[in-house]
Design an enzyme around this catalytic site. Structure first.
Site, PDB file in Angstrom:
ATOM      1  N   TYR A   1      -1.055   8.569  -2.231  1.00 12.02           N
ATOM      2  CA  TYR A   1      -1.186   8.366  -3.680  1.00 12.02           C
ATOM      3  C   TYR A   1      -2.404   9.106  -4.241  1.00 12.02           C
ATOM      4  CZ  TYR A   1       2.111   4.370  -4.118  1.00 12.02           C
ATOM      5  OH  TYR A   1       3.203   3.550  -4.171  1.00 12.02           O
ATOM      6  N   GLY A   2      -3.394   9.282  -3.377  1.00 13.81           N
ATOM      7  CA  GLY A   2      -4.709   9.753  -3.829  1.00 13.81           C
ATOM      8  C   GLY A   2      -4.712  11.091  -4.538  1.00 13.81           C
TER       9      GLY A   2
ATOM     10  N   THR B   1      -8.229   1.886   1.836  1.00 17.93           N
ATOM     11  CA  THR B   1      -7.863   0.991   2.944  1.00 17.93           C
ATOM     12  C   THR B   1      -7.472   1.765   4.211  1.00 17.93           C
ATOM     13  OG1 THR B   1      -5.678   0.775   1.902  1.00 17.93           O
ATOM     14  CG2 THR B   1      -7.249  -1.020   1.559  1.00 17.93           C
ATOM     15  N   HIS B   2      -6.962   2.967   4.046  1.00 12.98           N
ATOM     16  CA  HIS B   2      -6.642   3.760   5.244  1.00 12.98           C
ATOM     17  C   HIS B   2      -7.891   4.025   6.100  1.00 12.98           C
ATOM     18  CE1 HIS B   2      -2.777   4.727   3.325  1.00 12.98           C
ATOM     19  NE2 HIS B   2      -2.392   5.205   4.495  1.00 12.98           N
TER      20      HIS B   2
ATOM     21  N   ASP C   1       0.869  -1.182   0.000  1.00 16.70           N
ATOM     22  CA  ASP C   1       0.000   0.000   0.000  1.00 16.70           C
ATOM     23  C   ASP C   1       0.908   1.235   0.000  1.00 16.70           C
ATOM     24  OD1 ASP C   1      -2.371   1.610   0.213  1.00 16.70           O
ATOM     25  OD2 ASP C   1      -2.049   1.805   2.358  1.00 16.70           O
TER      26      ASP C   1
ATOM     27  N   GLU D   1      -1.908   8.581   8.568  1.00 13.62           N
ATOM     28  CA  GLU D   1      -0.462   8.297   8.525  1.00 13.62           C
ATOM     29  C   GLU D   1       0.264   8.958   9.705  1.00 13.62           C
ATOM     30  OE1 GLU D   1       1.819   6.642   6.256  1.00 13.62           O
ATOM     31  OE2 GLU D   1      -0.006   5.598   5.652  1.00 13.62           O
TER      32      GLU D   1
ATOM     33  N   ASN E   1      -6.827   0.918  -3.026  1.00 11.10           N
ATOM     34  CA  ASN E   1      -7.834   1.124  -4.087  1.00 11.10           C
ATOM     35  C   ASN E   1      -7.263   1.979  -5.219  1.00 11.10           C
ATOM     36  OD1 ASN E   1     -10.820   0.348  -2.925  1.00 11.10           O
ATOM     37  ND2 ASN E   1      -9.416   0.928  -1.306  1.00 11.10           N
ATOM     38  N   THR E   2      -6.533   3.022  -4.830  1.00 10.12           N
ATOM     39  CA  THR E   2      -6.006   3.970  -5.818  1.00 10.12           C
ATOM     40  C   THR E   2      -5.035   3.258  -6.768  1.00 10.12           C
ATOM     41  OG1 THR E   2      -6.115   5.567  -3.996  1.00 10.12           O
ATOM     42  CG2 THR E   2      -5.009   6.282  -6.001  1.00 10.12           C
TER      43      THR E   2
HETATM   44  N1  DGL Z   1      -4.818   3.323   0.981  1.00  7.50           N
HETATM   45  C1  DGL Z   1      -4.936   3.718  -0.353  1.00  7.50           C
HETATM   46  C2  DGL Z   1      -6.265   3.430  -0.996  1.00  7.50           C
HETATM   47  O1  DGL Z   1      -6.886   2.443  -0.645  1.00  7.50           O
HETATM   48  C3  DGL Z   1      -4.280   4.987  -0.825  1.00  7.50           C
HETATM   49  C4  DGL Z   1      -4.333   6.145   0.035  1.00  7.50           C
HETATM   50  C5  DGL Z   1      -3.435   7.220  -0.489  1.00  7.50           C
HETATM   51  O2  DGL Z   1      -2.224   7.011  -0.501  1.00  7.50           O
HETATM   52  O3  DGL Z   1      -3.965   8.269  -0.906  1.00  7.50           O
HETATM   53  O4  DGL Z   1      -6.694   4.116  -1.890  1.00  7.50           O
END
Ligand code: DGL
Length: 256
Positions: A41-42, A184-185, A9, A151, A73-74
């Protein structure tokens, strides 16, 4: 020697999947890779998310994993199909917002999806909605700022509460009786989301369903258990985060 299962992740979110996976498969060894240097990542471009995911998957392959779980998910939206094409002999498990089960469980015919900006504006969620929404209205809500707080260990803070309220309240006011945890966060603030939404709203978190899927996609032949943690960010910080979140004393190794 049996091979470990790789879970990846951008940061700590995939630990929600790891937690269930370890419960389901206690004899399996896991490698958890957090790309914290580049989280979240979002808010990044699809090109960036692809290239970071590619690097992470290659690192897990170097560690001789028997399969990869993209517990993000991203990143799943951007890179899962391409990863399967690039590594046809390696099983991949991805994660996507649980639109189908949410539509099935909704009585009001209105469902809300909480996810990152990347997931909300990406292609996967749109195609899930057109495939499964039927007569149901699916409202999507991007939640910028939330991953950063989680985080930073501030999921329980006033700041997180205010942000969650801002994101959750309008969905409930619009009639949503089912909310999907589409990042997932957010698993780590699912209880808070439930408290804000109220007792009549169902919260759907797919983390355990993803863990279950690992058992279908890979051969469970582990004998010893154990988890190796790696981060592309600050290993000392992640070690502290594991202590705080799971009461777990583990070594964390710097990744590449
Ligand atoms: N945990 C990630 C998700 O499920 C990404 C969160 C992130 O880094 O923005 O999308």
């Amino acid at each position: 020697m049996t091979q470990p299962i790789g879970i990846f992740d951008s940061g700590l979110g995939g630990l929600s999947v790891l937690r269930y996976a370890r419960e389901r498969f206690p004899d399996e060894a896991f490698v958890y890779l957090a790309d914290q240097r580049w989280a979240p990542y979002g808010d990044r471009s699809r090109e960036e998310v692809f290239s970071y995911t590619n690097l992470a998957v290659n690192r897990l392959i170097e560690l001789d994993v028997k399969g990869v779980v993209i517990a993000c998910n991203t990143a799943s939206d951007v890179a899962l199909e391409r990863m399967r094409e690039l590594h046809p002999h390696l099983p991949f498990v991805g994660i996507e917002p649980a639109v189908k089960p949410a539509v099935a469980s909704s009585r009001s015919g209105i469902v809300g999806v909480l996810a990152t900006t990347g997931t909300v504006t990406g292609t996967r969620l749109r195609s899930l909605i057109s495939k499964y929404a039927g007569s149901c209205t699916v409202l999507t809500q991007a939640c910028p700022g939330l991953v950063e707080l989680i985080e930073d260990g501030l999921g329980d803070s006033q700041q997180a509460e205010a942000l969650l309220s801002e994101y959750v309240t309008p969905l409930v006011a619009a009639g949503a009786d089912t909310l999907v945890i589409g990042c997932t966060h957010y698993s780590f603030v699912a209880d808070r989301i439930g408290a804000i939404a109220g007792p009549t709203v169902m919260i759907i978190d797919p983390a355990d369903a993803v863990a279950k899927q690992i058992g279908r996609a890979m051969t469970m032949d582990g004998t010893a258990g154990g988890t190796r943690y790696e981060t592309s960010g600050d290993a000392v910080r992640m070690r502290r985060q594991l202590q705080e979140m799971f009461d777990e004393e583990s070594a964390v190794y710097p990744s590449r």
